[in-house]
Design a protein around this motif. Structure first.
Motif, PDB file in Angstrom:
ATOM      1  N   PRO A  90       0.823  -1.216   0.000  1.00  0.00           N
ATOM      2  CA  PRO A  90       0.000   0.000   0.000  1.00  0.00           C
ATOM      3  C   PRO A  90       0.848   1.254   0.000  1.00  0.00           C
ATOM      4  O   PRO A  90       1.958   1.285   0.549  1.00  0.00           O
ATOM      5  CB  PRO A  90      -0.795  -0.128   1.298  1.00  0.00           C
ATOM      6  CG  PRO A  90       0.051  -0.983   2.187  1.00  0.00           C
ATOM      7  CD  PRO A  90       0.739  -1.952   1.271  1.00  0.00           C
ATOM      8  N   GLY A  91       0.303   2.305  -0.618  1.00  0.00           N
ATOM      9  CA  GLY A  91       0.943   3.603  -0.524  1.00  0.00           C
ATOM     10  C   GLY A  91       0.739   4.156   0.876  1.00  0.00           C
ATOM     11  O   GLY A  91       0.108   3.549   1.737  1.00  0.00           O
ATOM     12  N   SER A  92       1.294   5.294   1.127  1.00  0.00           N
ATOM     13  CA  SER A  92       1.135   5.929   2.435  1.00  0.00           C
ATOM     14  C   SER A  92       0.851   7.410   2.205  1.00  0.00           C
ATOM     15  O   SER A  92       1.095   7.939   1.117  1.00  0.00           O
ATOM     16  CB  SER A  92       2.406   5.768   3.270  1.00  0.00           C
ATOM     17  OG  SER A  92       3.491   6.438   2.659  1.00  0.00           O
ATOM     18  N   PRO A  93       0.287   8.117   3.212  1.00  0.00           N
ATOM     19  CA  PRO A  93      -0.004   9.547   3.026  1.00  0.00           C
ATOM     20  C   PRO A  93       1.215  10.326   2.550  1.00  0.00           C
ATOM     21  O   PRO A  93       1.111  11.244   1.741  1.00  0.00           O
ATOM     22  CB  PRO A  93      -0.450   9.996   4.423  1.00  0.00           C
ATOM     23  CG  PRO A  93      -1.020   8.755   5.045  1.00  0.00           C
ATOM     24  CD  PRO A  93      -0.171   7.627   4.530  1.00  0.00           C
ATOM     25  N   HIS A  95       3.340   9.343   0.565  1.00  0.00           N
ATOM     26  CA  HIS A  95       3.629   9.026  -0.826  1.00  0.00           C
ATOM     27  C   HIS A  95       2.419   9.292  -1.731  1.00  0.00           C
ATOM     28  O   HIS A  95       2.348   8.787  -2.843  1.00  0.00           O
ATOM     29  CB  HIS A  95       4.050   7.561  -0.947  1.00  0.00           C
ATOM     30  CG  HIS A  95       5.360   7.258  -0.288  1.00  0.00           C
ATOM     31  ND1 HIS A  95       5.451   6.937   1.047  1.00  0.00           N
ATOM     32  CD2 HIS A  95       6.629   7.243  -0.776  1.00  0.00           C
ATOM     33  CE1 HIS A  95       6.720   6.712   1.355  1.00  0.00           C
ATOM     34  NE2 HIS A  95       7.451   6.900   0.282  1.00  0.00           N
ATOM     35  N   ARG A  96       1.446  10.045  -1.217  1.00  0.00           N
ATOM     36  CA  ARG A  96       0.296  10.486  -2.021  1.00  0.00           C
ATOM     37  C   ARG A  96      -0.488   9.306  -2.605  1.00  0.00           C
ATOM     38  O   ARG A  96      -0.887   9.297  -3.745  1.00  0.00           O
ATOM     39  CB  ARG A  96       0.749  11.426  -3.146  1.00  0.00           C
ATOM     40  CG  ARG A  96       1.572  12.606  -2.672  1.00  0.00           C
ATOM     41  CD  ARG A  96       1.907  13.564  -3.799  1.00  0.00           C
ATOM     42  NE  ARG A  96       2.584  12.919  -4.913  1.00  0.00           N
ATOM     43  CZ  ARG A  96       3.879  12.622  -4.933  1.00  0.00           C
ATOM     44  NH1 ARG A  96       4.638  12.854  -3.867  1.00  0.00           N
ATOM     45  NH2 ARG A  96       4.425  12.069  -5.997  1.00  0.00           N
ATOM     46  N   GLY A  97      -0.725   8.284  -1.763  1.00  0.00           N
ATOM     47  CA  GLY A  97      -1.527   7.157  -2.218  1.00  0.00           C
ATOM     48  C   GLY A  97      -0.798   6.291  -3.205  1.00  0.00           C
ATOM     49  O   GLY A  97       0.421   6.274  -3.274  1.00  0.00           O
ATOM     50  N   GLY A  98      -1.556   5.554  -3.998  1.00  0.00           N
ATOM     51  CA  GLY A  98      -0.952   4.705  -5.009  1.00  0.00           C
ATOM     52  C   GLY A  98      -0.497   3.374  -4.447  1.00  0.00           C
ATOM     53  O   GLY A  98      -0.915   2.936  -3.366  1.00  0.00           O
ATOM     54  N   THR A  99       0.420   2.725  -5.161  1.00  0.00           N
ATOM     55  CA  THR A  99       0.874   1.379  -4.839  1.00  0.00           C
ATOM     56  C   THR A  99       2.378   1.284  -5.070  1.00  0.00           C
ATOM     57  O   THR A  99       2.920   1.935  -5.969  1.00  0.00           O
ATOM     58  CB  THR A  99       0.157   0.345  -5.733  1.00  0.00           C
ATOM     59  OG1 THR A  99      -1.258   0.463  -5.555  1.00  0.00           O
ATOM     60  CG2 THR A  99       0.589  -1.073  -5.389  1.00  0.00           C
ATOM     61  N   PRO A 138      -2.227   6.580  -8.335  1.00  0.00           N
ATOM     62  CA  PRO A 138      -3.544   5.933  -8.376  1.00  0.00           C
ATOM     63  C   PRO A 138      -4.033   5.624  -9.782  1.00  0.00           C
ATOM     64  O   PRO A 138      -4.833   4.692  -9.967  1.00  0.00           O
ATOM     65  CB  PRO A 138      -4.451   6.944  -7.667  1.00  0.00           C
ATOM     66  CG  PRO A 138      -3.533   7.661  -6.722  1.00  0.00           C
ATOM     67  CD  PRO A 138      -2.232   7.779  -7.468  1.00  0.00           C
ATOM     68  N   SER A 433      -3.284  -5.176  -6.142  1.00  0.00           N
ATOM     69  CA  SER A 433      -3.116  -3.951  -5.372  1.00  0.00           C
ATOM     70  C   SER A 433      -3.884  -4.082  -4.059  1.00  0.00           C
ATOM     71  O   SER A 433      -4.843  -4.857  -3.958  1.00  0.00           O
ATOM     72  CB  SER A 433      -3.631  -2.751  -6.169  1.00  0.00           C
ATOM     73  OG  SER A 433      -5.012  -2.911  -6.468  1.00  0.00           O
ATOM     74  N   ASP A 435      -6.124  -2.317  -2.815  1.00  0.00           N
ATOM     75  CA  ASP A 435      -7.560  -2.052  -2.940  1.00  0.00           C
ATOM     76  C   ASP A 435      -8.257  -3.070  -3.843  1.00  0.00           C
ATOM     77  O   ASP A 435      -9.454  -2.939  -4.123  1.00  0.00           O
ATOM     78  CB  ASP A 435      -7.808  -0.627  -3.461  1.00  0.00           C
ATOM     79  CG  ASP A 435      -7.264  -0.401  -4.870  1.00  0.00           C
ATOM     80  OD1 ASP A 435      -6.815  -1.362  -5.528  1.00  0.00           O
ATOM     81  OD2 ASP A 435      -7.279   0.765  -5.331  1.00  0.00           O
TER      82      ASP A 435
END
Length: 458
Positions: A90-93, A95-99, A138, A433, A435
């Motif tokens: 998972p991404g992290s805050p 890293h602005r979301g994403g994967t 994303p 991913s 999600d």
């Protein structure tokens, strides 16, 4: 008696009304790893790709994230070859979301495109394997792509830890001075997908030096299970590593621990057990005399009275529910195994100390059926599984429904052979991913990483 693939599929419902299962959905894989009939199950028939890369069902689309030989976005060199095991994080805050993806490269000496050596991330300048890390936005665009570890060798599979790092495994036993190597190989390395410099290139020596394939971590106790895919007799062992700092997070495995090998009393070779449901309630774990294999490879070492239990072609290893599962892809007498089979799946229950053979494909199996030689697997958003094929002919990613129905999810179109003798690169590293909206998968040759989106929850 051993069972043919048709008997197994009929018994589990892949030819009929479906299967009943309890506990982990991983049980589905054990009974229906191969496809008897594709039919119109799953997401529908595959649609030929006009670009000649990847056939998918209608409504699905792919994006090429990375291709062997293209420049790495980090500027460190080119995308390495032989894309193999992979996991998504998972991404992290911050890293602005994403994967985030971490991808193995199973490079040996003389590879087409070696993993570039990078300062502070290179274990042995003579090694050409390693991992690369991709940060995805994303919308699946690639924000960054860089070397995560270099200077290793034959990075085949590995496993995801509960603390969101990747354990990459070297499937080799080469020593310093052999080929171009300056250090011993055959280790596990931890890779931080977010900042690889936090883990560096440090071998986890207490976890053993042997031909590693894959690992699975018990999320309750932190015990790490390891498979050994040794190429010559005596074949590999099934191990567990008891860390001094269980569930200690990133870097904790460097503190060491005890490496043990599985002993099934009276069973020196698992290939001789060919009755699905066969159970052993008195298995034991024996300390490995010399985990570093300074003088003798572990599988040759003296484990005392009772010996140790071997198995040919130990590959996949994964945790499901309260048990660990591991796979022997095949065993051949001509190679030195005690018996022949075309696939076994075993389940070990740590609480009961019980080993169970879930399925055995015997010599009567039809090897020409689709889905031969399943390799990497992962849970699918629909609740079933996705299985990478690594066999002859055209290569597929197969899906497996909750009812045990097998269907083609993807077919590779990249012909790496000739018109007279076509070959297709195997699939590897299938993962989803966090999600569950995107499937990521590698084509081993030519090295390509795809993101596949579509109506997964339909």
């Amino acid at each position: 008696m051993s069972a043919t693939r048709r008997q197994i599929l009929a018994r589990t419902g892949a030819l009929g009304a479906g299967i009943a299962f309890s506990g982990s959905l991983t049980e589905l894989f054990t009974g229906t790893a191969t496809a008897q009939s594709m039919g119109q199950r799953g997401y529908g028939p595959l649609v030929p790709d006009p670009h000649g890369l990847l056939d998918l069902p209608k409504g699905f689309r792919y994006r090429v994230l990375s291709r062997e030989g293209d420049p790495l976005r980090s500027g460190e060199g080119k995308v390495p070859s032989n894309c193999d095991g992979m996991s998504a994080f998972p991404g992290s805050p911050g890293h602005r979301g994403g994967t985030f993806l971490v991808r193995n490269h199973e490079n040996r000496t003389g590879s087409r495109q070696a993993v570039p050596t990078v300062r502070d991330l290179t274990y042995d300048p003579g090694g050409e394997g390693g991992c690369t890390a991709l940060e995805l936005a994303p919308d699946h665009s690639v924000r960054s792509e860089r070397v995560a570890i270099a200077g290793t060798s034959t990075n085949c599979a590995g496993g995801h830890t509960p603390w969101n790092t990747w354990l990459t495994c070297e499937e080799t036993e080469h020593r310093a001075g052999e080929e171009n190597y300056t250090k011993d190989h055959g280790f596990i390395f931890e890779v931080d997908p977010y900042d690889p410099r936090r883990t560096g290139a440090v071998p986890l020596t207490a976890m053993g030096r042997f031909q590693h394939e894959a690992i699975a971590v018990d999320p309750h106790t932190g015990t790490v299970y390891e498979t050994e895919d040794a190429f010559e007799k005596p074949f590999g062992l099934f191990y567990r590593f008891l860390p001094k700092k269980p569930m200690g997070g990133r870097g904790s495995l460097r503190a060491g621990g005890r490496l043990q090998a599985l002993r099934v009393p009276g069973v020196p070779d698992l290939s001789t057990v060919q009755q699905p449901g066969a159970t052993f309630d008195h298995v034991t774990w024996v300390d490995v005399p010399d985990p570093l294999a300074r003088e003798t490879p572990i599988r040759f070492q003296d484990f005392g009275p009772g010996g140790i239990t071997h198995a040919q072609k130990l590959e996949g290893c994964y945790w499901g529910g309260s048990c660990v599962y591991f796979v022997s892809s095949f065993a051949h007498r001509k190679d030195g195994s005690a018996a022949d089979h075309y696939g076994q799946v075993w389940k070990y229950d740590p609480k009961k100390r019980r080993l169970t053979q879930v399925v055995a494909f015997g010599p009567g199996s039809d090897l020409q059926l689709p889905g031969e030689s399943p390799d990497n697997i992962c849970l699918a958003p629909s609740g079933g599984l996705m299985v990478c094929e690594d066999g002859e002919g055209a290569q597929h990613v197969f899906g497996l429904t909750r009812r045990g129905e097998v269907y083609a999810m993807a077919r590779g179109r990249q012909n790496i052979g000739t018109p007279e003798k076509p070959e297709w690169g195997e699939f590897a590293g299938v993962t989803f991913s966090p999600d569950h909206r995107t499937m990521y998968v590698n084509c081993y040759t030519p090295g390509t990483t795809f993101a596949v989106t579509g109506p997964w929850h339909h």
